[in-house]
Scaffold this active site. Structure first.
Site, PDB file in Angstrom:
ATOM      1  CB  CYS A 130      -0.893   0.029   1.228  1.00 51.50           C
ATOM      2  SG  CYS A 130      -1.949  -1.398   1.369  1.00 51.50           S
ATOM      3  NE  ARG A 160       4.910   1.743  -0.737  1.00 51.72           N
ATOM      4  CZ  ARG A 160       5.772   1.919   0.255  1.00 51.72           C
ATOM      5  NH1 ARG A 160       6.892   2.578   0.040  1.00 51.72           N
ATOM      6  NH2 ARG A 160       5.522   1.461   1.458  1.00 51.72           N
ATOM      7  CD1 TRP A 169       0.153  -5.931  -3.486  1.00 52.41           C
ATOM      8  CD2 TRP A 169       0.013  -6.822  -1.443  1.00 52.41           C
ATOM      9  NE1 TRP A 169       0.660  -7.212  -3.543  1.00 52.41           N
ATOM     10  CE2 TRP A 169       0.592  -7.780  -2.298  1.00 52.41           C
ATOM     11  CE3 TRP A 169      -0.179  -7.154  -0.095  1.00 52.41           C
ATOM     12  CZ2 TRP A 169       0.981  -9.033  -1.866  1.00 52.41           C
ATOM     13  CZ3 TRP A 169       0.209  -8.400   0.339  1.00 52.41           C
ATOM     14  CH2 TRP A 169       0.784  -9.332  -0.546  1.00 52.41           C
ATOM     15  CG  ASN A 201       1.395   0.653   4.250  1.00 55.72           C
ATOM     16  OD1 ASN A 201       1.184  -0.554   4.320  1.00 55.72           O
ATOM     17  ND2 ASN A 201       2.581   1.154   3.961  1.00 55.72           N
ATOM     18  N   GLY A 202      -0.713  -1.062   6.392  1.00 58.94           N
ATOM     19  CA  GLY A 202      -0.381  -1.841   7.594  1.00 58.94           C
ATOM     20  C   GLY A 202      -1.469  -2.852   7.872  1.00 58.94           C
ATOM     21  CD  GLU A 205      18.097 -12.698  -6.725  1.00 55.03           C
ATOM     22  OE1 GLU A 205      17.503 -13.227  -5.766  1.00 55.03           O
ATOM     23  OE2 GLU A 205      17.710 -11.624  -7.212  1.00 55.03           O
ATOM     24  CE  LYS A 227      14.926 -10.766  -9.324  1.00 57.18           C
ATOM     25  NZ  LYS A 227      15.419 -10.695  -8.013  1.00 57.18           N
ATOM     26  CD  GLU A 250      11.097 -11.614  -7.662  1.00 58.54           C
ATOM     27  OE1 GLU A 250      10.809 -10.921  -6.690  1.00 58.54           O
ATOM     28  OE2 GLU A 250      12.188 -11.502  -8.278  1.00 58.54           O
ATOM     29  CG  HIS A 305      20.200 -36.736  -2.976  1.00 61.44           C
ATOM     30  ND1 HIS A 305      20.405 -38.029  -2.541  1.00 61.44           N
ATOM     31  CD2 HIS A 305      21.424 -36.179  -3.105  1.00 61.44           C
ATOM     32  CE1 HIS A 305      21.708 -38.238  -2.386  1.00 61.44           C
ATOM     33  NE2 HIS A 305      22.350 -37.125  -2.731  1.00 61.44           N
ATOM     34  CE  LYS A 356      12.116  -2.564  -5.275  1.00 63.36           C
ATOM     35  NZ  LYS A 356      12.965  -3.647  -5.779  1.00 63.36           N
TER      36      LYS A 356
HETATM   37  C1  G6P Z   1       9.798  -8.173  -1.828  1.00 61.69           C
HETATM   38  C2  G6P Z   1      10.410  -7.706  -3.136  1.00 61.69           C
HETATM   39  C3  G6P Z   1      11.771  -8.375  -3.329  1.00 61.69           C
HETATM   40  C4  G6P Z   1      12.649  -8.115  -2.147  1.00 61.69           C
HETATM   41  C5  G6P Z   1      11.990  -8.521  -0.816  1.00 61.69           C
HETATM   42  C6  G6P Z   1      12.777  -8.014   0.378  1.00 61.69           C
HETATM   43  O1  G6P Z   1       9.480  -9.509  -1.920  1.00 61.69           O
HETATM   44  O2  G6P Z   1       9.566  -7.999  -4.211  1.00 61.69           O
HETATM   45  O3  G6P Z   1      12.372  -7.863  -4.511  1.00 61.69           O
HETATM   46  O4  G6P Z   1      13.845  -8.821  -2.293  1.00 61.69           O
HETATM   47  O5  G6P Z   1      10.695  -7.944  -0.724  1.00 61.69           O
HETATM   48  O6  G6P Z   1      12.752  -6.606   0.370  1.00 61.69           O
HETATM   49  P1  G6P Z   1      13.849  -5.710   1.056  1.00 61.69           P
HETATM   50  O7  G6P Z   1      13.400  -4.287   0.781  1.00 61.69           O
HETATM   51  O8  G6P Z   1      13.808  -6.019   2.528  1.00 61.69           O
HETATM   52  O9  G6P Z   1      15.162  -6.021   0.461  1.00 61.69           O
END
Ligand code: G6P
Length: 609
Positions: free
Chosen positions: A2, A27, A74, A98-99, A482, A486, A489, A505, A604
């Site tokens: 949010c 965000r 969100w 937000n929260g 990672e 990616k 996502e 395994h 985000k």
């Molecule tokens: C969300 C974002 C990721 C990020 C993660 C941790 O899931 O989409 O890209 O790695 O949060 O966020 P931070 O701001 O704590 O690195």
């Protein structure tokens, strides 16, 4: 997650609110709304989907006013519908939030007994009615808000507007980010500074429990106890242009290409001298590092993968027991604290709820030596940590983190060197060699970026696949994790990462011609082992895509595609090898036509649990 924007001005605030929401789109959200105060009433528009839809609805209704609040939602409590979108209204007041309010059910029942009718499934509507209830006895928006927030459990950043109080906004925060922007005879609120850059760079970061009142000419901040509080005014280093796309097609692509600059900026303050000074982590760092006997790294998402990489480095080069743990697990787990632990939290935003809670949990267990590695100077994480290191990636807008990750790795390698030095495990020659390697890193990343056209051609072959497997060994296993993150996502292709030795395994059962297998194969001590793992894949008809360095030798074979990323980058090899994986995910997503910068269901900054 949010996003909140609010404004009190002598001009129509609707364009300011909409531009602010656009700048908060990154965000992550699924609906949006705004309220303005106009001629003694509230005018509200809400819509499901993009801010552009809200802008069209606002224009269609001719919404106009000098005071207003706006929100991107969100969904947490209740589906992403117009009825659940913020602002929520109770009588003549409107609230954005937000929260998560943890005691919303109890409050909802109490308010229903008092005759309030609910029109949404959100926890936020409870706040609107609660302030309204207190307004009956207080007749003052600030006092009523102070009384209401005192009854809330959980996390909130809120903005409140009242129809009968034009030119006035009240806001409050606890656990979720909120700042006040100062203009000339106009003032603003926002979840983060990027929303306000077109109107001001002067901001006040509200502290936990603060409630603030904004007028045209003044902003007054009160602490949790209701006492006037002096809060510093900061001049943001960010500019409106920094968060703009320029010639790139997506922010993610721009941010991938910014990595040489971002890593160079992050290291600039460290490599000016010929040796690593612990003080780059804060003035108490030398003292803290001298007593550190183990390291606990806590983070979420991509930042957690940086933590995993660092755990390898710390054990191998600083000789320190090091463990990376997902913050949302650590915060609720019974763990055994050892007082000589350095707790390192890693976060791009510095506002991730689970990472902040994990830090608090560590502190509650008596672990006072904490280091925050973060990309946002005034974030809650930085403020709550004893030691701190700022990555200088600049604003990261794409939901899928890229430049934040490589700058975190650069910072964590510097930490490894500083701790190795504190423990007498780094002689001057080694130190000079590592500094040289760090200086060369931006250019190596720049060279890896040149592979984009070739990687884009590989990505075409992924587009019709449903699954992919990523393999790595040792310090490159977190890079495989990672790469898989990616890809899933942003392209929505299901991807898993395995340490290559685990192939037999379980995951080998999945391998067939429809399962592309991506391997990271630098010329390190594990290359020969990895080659055997690749043979296992080929023998089952799997198609291999191997990223390697110039020195690695793998024989050419059918179903084996190879790409040389870099001359061997030594210890820093993971930082270079993640770059082609980011590009692969980006181009696979492009071919599949997904919303690269705003992937479905993701946010985000995950400011709620
Ligand atoms: C969300 C974002 C990721 C990020 C993660 C941790 O899931 O989409 O890209 O790695 O949060 O966020 P931070 O701001 O704590 O690195």
């Amino acid at each position: 997650m949010c996003g909140i924007v609010g404004a009190v001005a002598q001009r129509n605030v609707v364009p300011i609110l909409l531009e602010g929401l656009r700048r908060l789109e990154y965000r992550g959200y699924d609906s949006a709304g705004l309220v303005v105060v106009h001629e003694g009433g509230l005018e509200r528009v809400r819509s499901v989907g993009r801010v552009q839809g809200l802008a069209e609805a606002a224009a269609g209704h001719g919404v106009h006013g000098h005071t207003g609040i706006a929100h991107t939602r969100w969904a947490t409590h209740g589906a992403p519908t117009e009825a659940n979108a913020h602002p929520h209204i109770s009588g003549e007041l409107a609230v954005v939030h937000n929260g998560i309010i943890e005691n919303h059910e109890a409050l909802r029942h109490r308010l229903m007994d008092l005759g309030y009718r609910f029109t949404s499934e959100t926890d936020t509507e409870v706040i609107a009615h609660l302030i309204h209830f207190h307004l009956r006895s207080e007749a003052d928006l600030l006092r009523a808000t102070q009384k209401a927030v005192a009854e809330l459990a959980g996390a909130y950043a809120i903005g409140v507007a009242l129809a009968s109080a034009p030119n006035r906004l009240v806001c409050a925060r606890q656990g979720s980010p909120l700042l006040v922007g100062l203009g000339i005879e106009e003032n603003f609120i926002a979840s983060d500074v990027s929303a306000l850059l077109p109107v001001t760079q002067r901001v006040i970061y509200l502290e936990e429990g603060d409630v603030a009142e904004l007028g045209l000419l003044a902003v007054r901040v009160y602490d949790r106890e209701g006492r006037p509080a002096a809060r510093e005014v900061h001049l943001s280093e960010l500019s409106a242009e920094m968060a703009e796309l320029g010639a790139y097609r997506h922010f993610m692509q721009k941010e991938i290409h910014e990595q040489p600059r971002a890593v160079a900026d992050t290291l600039a303050g460290v490599l000016g001298a010929q040796s690593i000074a612990p003080e780059v982590f804060g003035f108490e760092a030398a003292e803290v590092f001298a007593r550190t006997e183990q390291v606990l790294l806590l983070a979420c998402g991509t930042s957690y993968h940086a933590a995993c990489t660092a755990a390898h480095w710390l054990e191998a080069h600083a000789g320190l027991p090091a463990r990376a743990e997902v913050a949302s697990e650590y915060r609720y787990r019974a763990s055994v604290p050892r007082p000589d632990t350095l707790v390192v939290t890693i976060s791009q935003s510095g506002e991730t709820a689970d990472t902040l809670a994990a830090l608090k949990q560590a502190q509650a267990l008596g672990l006072a030596d904490t280091l925050g590695i973060c990309n946002v100077a005034e974030s809650a994480l930085i403020r709550a940590s004893r030691l701190r290191f700022l990555t200088r990636a600049g604003p990261e807008i794409g939901v899928a983190s890229t430049k934040a990750f490589t700058t975190q790795l650069a910072a964590l390698f510097v930490l490894t060197l500083a701790l190795a030095k504190a423990r007498g495990r780094l002689n001057p020659e080694e130190e000079a060699r590592h500094i040289q390697a760090l200086r060369a890193l931006p250019q190596q990343i720049a060279d890896a970026l040149k592979l984009e056209p070739a990687i884009a051609a590989w990505a075409e072959r992924f587009a019709d696949k449903h699954h992919a497997l990523f393999l790595g060994r040792g310090v490159h296993y977190p890079i495989a994790l990672e790469g898989a993150l990616k890809l899933k996502e942003i392209s929505y292709i299901h991807a898993e990462a395995y340490p290559a030795g685990e192939l037999k395994h379980g995951p080998l059962a999945l391998v067939d011609k429809d399962m592309p297998v991506v391997a990271i194969a630098p010329n390190d001590a594990l290359l020969e082992k990895l080659k055997s793992n690749l043979e296992e894949v080929r023998a089952r008809g799997g198609e291999l895509y191997v990223f390697m360095d110039h020195e690695a030798h793998i024989a050419e074979q059918d179903n084996l595609h190879m790409m040389r990323v870099t001359p061997h980058a030594g210890v820093l090899s993971p930082v270079v090898h993640v770059v082609p994986l980011q590009i692969l995910a980006y181009h696979a997503a492009l071919v599949r036509g997904t919303d690269v910068d705003k992937p479905r269901n993701l946010a985000k900054s995950v400011t709620v649990e």
